[in-house]
Design a protein around this motif. Structure first.
Motif, PDB file in Angstrom:
ATOM      1  N   ASN A  33      -6.054  -3.432 -11.381  1.00  0.00           N
ATOM      2  CA  ASN A  33      -5.166  -2.584 -10.594  1.00  0.00           C
ATOM      3  C   ASN A  33      -5.481  -1.107 -10.822  1.00  0.00           C
ATOM      4  O   ASN A  33      -6.051  -0.732 -11.842  1.00  0.00           O
ATOM      5  N   ILE A  34      -5.069  -0.299  -9.879  1.00  0.00           N
ATOM      6  CA  ILE A  34      -5.258   1.145  -9.954  1.00  0.00           C
ATOM      7  C   ILE A  34      -4.481   1.706 -11.151  1.00  0.00           C
ATOM      8  O   ILE A  34      -3.498   1.111 -11.585  1.00  0.00           O
ATOM      9  N   GLU A  35      -4.917   2.827 -11.691  1.00  0.00           N
ATOM     10  CA  GLU A  35      -4.241   3.446 -12.829  1.00  0.00           C
ATOM     11  C   GLU A  35      -2.883   3.991 -12.410  1.00  0.00           C
ATOM     12  O   GLU A  35      -2.676   4.369 -11.258  1.00  0.00           O
ATOM     13  N   ALA A  36      -1.975   4.049 -13.372  1.00  0.00           N
ATOM     14  CA  ALA A  36      -0.596   4.468 -13.098  1.00  0.00           C
ATOM     15  C   ALA A  36      -0.525   5.858 -12.460  1.00  0.00           C
ATOM     16  O   ALA A  36       0.190   6.061 -11.470  1.00  0.00           O
ATOM     17  N   GLU A  37      -1.275   6.819 -13.005  1.00  0.00           N
ATOM     18  CA  GLU A  37      -1.198   8.176 -12.462  1.00  0.00           C
ATOM     19  C   GLU A  37      -1.784   8.263 -11.051  1.00  0.00           C
ATOM     20  O   GLU A  37      -1.333   9.055 -10.223  1.00  0.00           O
ATOM     21  N   SER A  38      -2.774   7.414 -10.761  1.00  0.00           N
ATOM     22  CA  SER A  38      -3.349   7.375  -9.407  1.00  0.00           C
ATOM     23  C   SER A  38      -2.334   6.801  -8.420  1.00  0.00           C
ATOM     24  O   SER A  38      -2.167   7.317  -7.310  1.00  0.00           O
ATOM     25  N   ALA A  39      -1.659   5.723  -8.824  1.00  0.00           N
ATOM     26  CA  ALA A  39      -0.663   5.093  -7.954  1.00  0.00           C
ATOM     27  C   ALA A  39       0.472   6.056  -7.633  1.00  0.00           C
ATOM     28  O   ALA A  39       0.936   6.141  -6.486  1.00  0.00           O
ATOM     29  N   LYS A  40       0.897   6.796  -8.630  1.00  0.00           N
ATOM     30  CA  LYS A  40       1.974   7.766  -8.427  1.00  0.00           C
ATOM     31  C   LYS A  40       1.527   8.854  -7.443  1.00  0.00           C
ATOM     32  O   LYS A  40       2.283   9.260  -6.556  1.00  0.00           O
ATOM     33  N   LEU A  41       0.283   9.308  -7.573  1.00  0.00           N
ATOM     34  CA  LEU A  41      -0.244  10.316  -6.657  1.00  0.00           C
ATOM     35  C   LEU A  41      -0.279   9.781  -5.223  1.00  0.00           C
ATOM     36  O   LEU A  41       0.064  10.493  -4.275  1.00  0.00           O
ATOM     37  N   ALA A  43       1.696   7.589  -3.862  1.00  0.00           N
ATOM     38  CA  ALA A  43       3.069   7.594  -3.359  1.00  0.00           C
ATOM     39  C   ALA A  43       3.512   9.013  -2.988  1.00  0.00           C
ATOM     40  O   ALA A  43       4.194   9.219  -1.976  1.00  0.00           O
ATOM     41  N   MET A  44       3.099   9.983  -3.776  1.00  0.00           N
ATOM     42  CA  MET A  44       3.439  11.380  -3.489  1.00  0.00           C
ATOM     43  C   MET A  44       2.764  11.856  -2.203  1.00  0.00           C
ATOM     44  O   MET A  44       3.376  12.562  -1.390  1.00  0.00           O
ATOM     45  N   LEU A  45       1.502  11.442  -1.996  1.00  0.00           N
ATOM     46  CA  LEU A  45       0.776  11.830  -0.785  1.00  0.00           C
ATOM     47  C   LEU A  45       1.418  11.223   0.459  1.00  0.00           C
ATOM     48  O   LEU A  45       1.561  11.895   1.488  1.00  0.00           O
ATOM     49  N   LEU A  66       3.114  -1.821  -4.376  1.00  0.00           N
ATOM     50  CA  LEU A  66       4.519  -1.517  -4.654  1.00  0.00           C
ATOM     51  C   LEU A  66       4.786  -0.018  -4.581  1.00  0.00           C
ATOM     52  O   LEU A  66       5.793   0.414  -4.023  1.00  0.00           O
ATOM     53  N   TRP A  67       3.881   0.769  -5.136  1.00  0.00           N
ATOM     54  CA  TRP A  67       4.031   2.224  -5.069  1.00  0.00           C
ATOM     55  C   TRP A  67       3.978   2.704  -3.620  1.00  0.00           C
ATOM     56  O   TRP A  67       4.775   3.549  -3.199  1.00  0.00           O
ATOM     57  N   LEU A  68       3.032   2.164  -2.841  1.00  0.00           N
ATOM     58  CA  LEU A  68       2.912   2.554  -1.434  1.00  0.00           C
ATOM     59  C   LEU A  68       4.153   2.132  -0.650  1.00  0.00           C
ATOM     60  O   LEU A  68       4.659   2.888   0.187  1.00  0.00           O
ATOM     61  N   ALA A  69       4.649   0.924  -0.929  1.00  0.00           N
ATOM     62  CA  ALA A  69       5.824   0.413  -0.214  1.00  0.00           C
ATOM     63  C   ALA A  69       7.079   1.204  -0.561  1.00  0.00           C
ATOM     64  O   ALA A  69       7.922   1.455   0.301  1.00  0.00           O
ATOM     65  N   GLU A  70       7.195   1.607  -1.821  1.00  0.00           N
ATOM     66  CA  GLU A  70       8.354   2.393  -2.239  1.00  0.00           C
ATOM     67  C   GLU A  70       8.342   3.741  -1.506  1.00  0.00           C
ATOM     68  O   GLU A  70       9.380   4.226  -1.041  1.00  0.00           O
ATOM     69  N   ALA A  71       7.158   4.322  -1.343  1.00  0.00           N
ATOM     70  CA  ALA A  71       7.022   5.573  -0.580  1.00  0.00           C
ATOM     71  C   ALA A  71       7.247   5.312   0.908  1.00  0.00           C
ATOM     72  O   ALA A  71       7.892   6.119   1.596  1.00  0.00           O
ATOM     73  N   ALA A  72       6.735   4.192   1.407  1.00  0.00           N
ATOM     74  CA  ALA A  72       6.918   3.829   2.820  1.00  0.00           C
ATOM     75  C   ALA A  72       8.402   3.689   3.148  1.00  0.00           C
ATOM     76  O   ALA A  72       8.866   4.136   4.194  1.00  0.00           O
ATOM     77  N   LYS A  73       9.139   3.101   2.241  1.00  0.00           N
ATOM     78  CA  LYS A  73      10.589   2.951   2.424  1.00  0.00           C
ATOM     79  C   LYS A  73      11.249   4.321   2.566  1.00  0.00           C
ATOM     80  O   LYS A  73      12.120   4.519   3.422  1.00  0.00           O
ATOM     81  N   ALA A  74      10.810   5.270   1.763  1.00  0.00           N
ATOM     82  CA  ALA A  74      11.392   6.615   1.772  1.00  0.00           C
ATOM     83  C   ALA A  74      11.110   7.372   3.066  1.00  0.00           C
ATOM     84  O   ALA A  74      11.929   8.192   3.497  1.00  0.00           O
ATOM     85  N   VAL A  75       9.961   7.103   3.715  1.00  0.00           N
ATOM     86  CA  VAL A  75       9.587   7.858   4.923  1.00  0.00           C
ATOM     87  C   VAL A  75       9.684   7.032   6.204  1.00  0.00           C
ATOM     88  O   VAL A  75       9.295   7.500   7.273  1.00  0.00           O
TER      89      VAL A  75
END
Length: 195
Positions: A33-41, A43-45, A66-75
């Protein structure tokens, strides 16, 4: 799920995945899986760009999904994720259900090249984190799917596996329709933007 609960649960899941990978001698049995800091970035993008159509190539067990979906939910967006391994895709779907994010993700199982060749609608945000030997063959379809100015492509592992992505990065560099830069985050991300 509150953002605090999400952050704690996703951190626990990341640790679980890292422990699994540490026990595997065969690279293909690791989740990778992708690194934690990359996943967070990522989601921020998605949030900052207000991306509505998100494509992930390489679901694995769904950490970045999951990170992408959590961001997708927000937007108010949706994630289309592609995975060749049906068992891993099923694992990712199970985690999405646990997190209450399954309604923001479409899971597709099969060879990404087939999906990309048949896809017609452009995406504003694409994450490429799959088998690196296939990247060059994806490029023509990826370009077509990044039609709109400002569409972003993120490629993972460009520092950790520089030799394996060199040809892909060179194709991007030589294409006047795109700008790119390397971000020294996690295993190295290449951010590609359509001009």
């Amino acid at each position: 799920m509150t953002s605090t609960v999400f952050l704690q649960r996703i951190a626990d899941l990341y640790d679980e995945f890292k422990q699994h990978d540490a026990r595997q001698s065969d690279r293909l049995k690791r989740y990778r899986n992708i690194e934690a800091e990359s996943a967070k970035l990522l989601a921020m993008l998605v949030r900052s760009q207000q991306s509505k159509r998100i494509l992930e190539i390489g679901t694995s067990t769904g950490y970045s999904t999951l990170w992408l979906a959590e961001a997708a939910k927000a937007v108010g967006a949706k994630v289309q994720t592609l995975e060749i391994n049906a068992f891993r895709s099923a694992q990712a779907k199970k985690y999405a259900e646990e997190f209450g994010l399954e309604h923001f993700i479409d899971f597709w199982v099969g060879d990404a090249s087939v999906y990309l060749a048949e896809a017609n609608d452009p995406f504003d945000f694409i994450l490429l984190d799959a088998e690196r030997g296939s990247y060059v063959s994806y490029w023509e379809d990826l370009k077509r799917l990044m039609q709109s100015c400002g569409s972003s492509l993120i490629i993972d592992n460009v520092i950790s596996h520089a030799a394996e992505v060199k040809e892909m990065l060179e194709l991007i560099r030589l294409d006047d329709n795109f700008m790119s830069t390397i971000l020294p985050v996690g295993a190295g991300l290449c951010l590609v933007v359509a001009r």
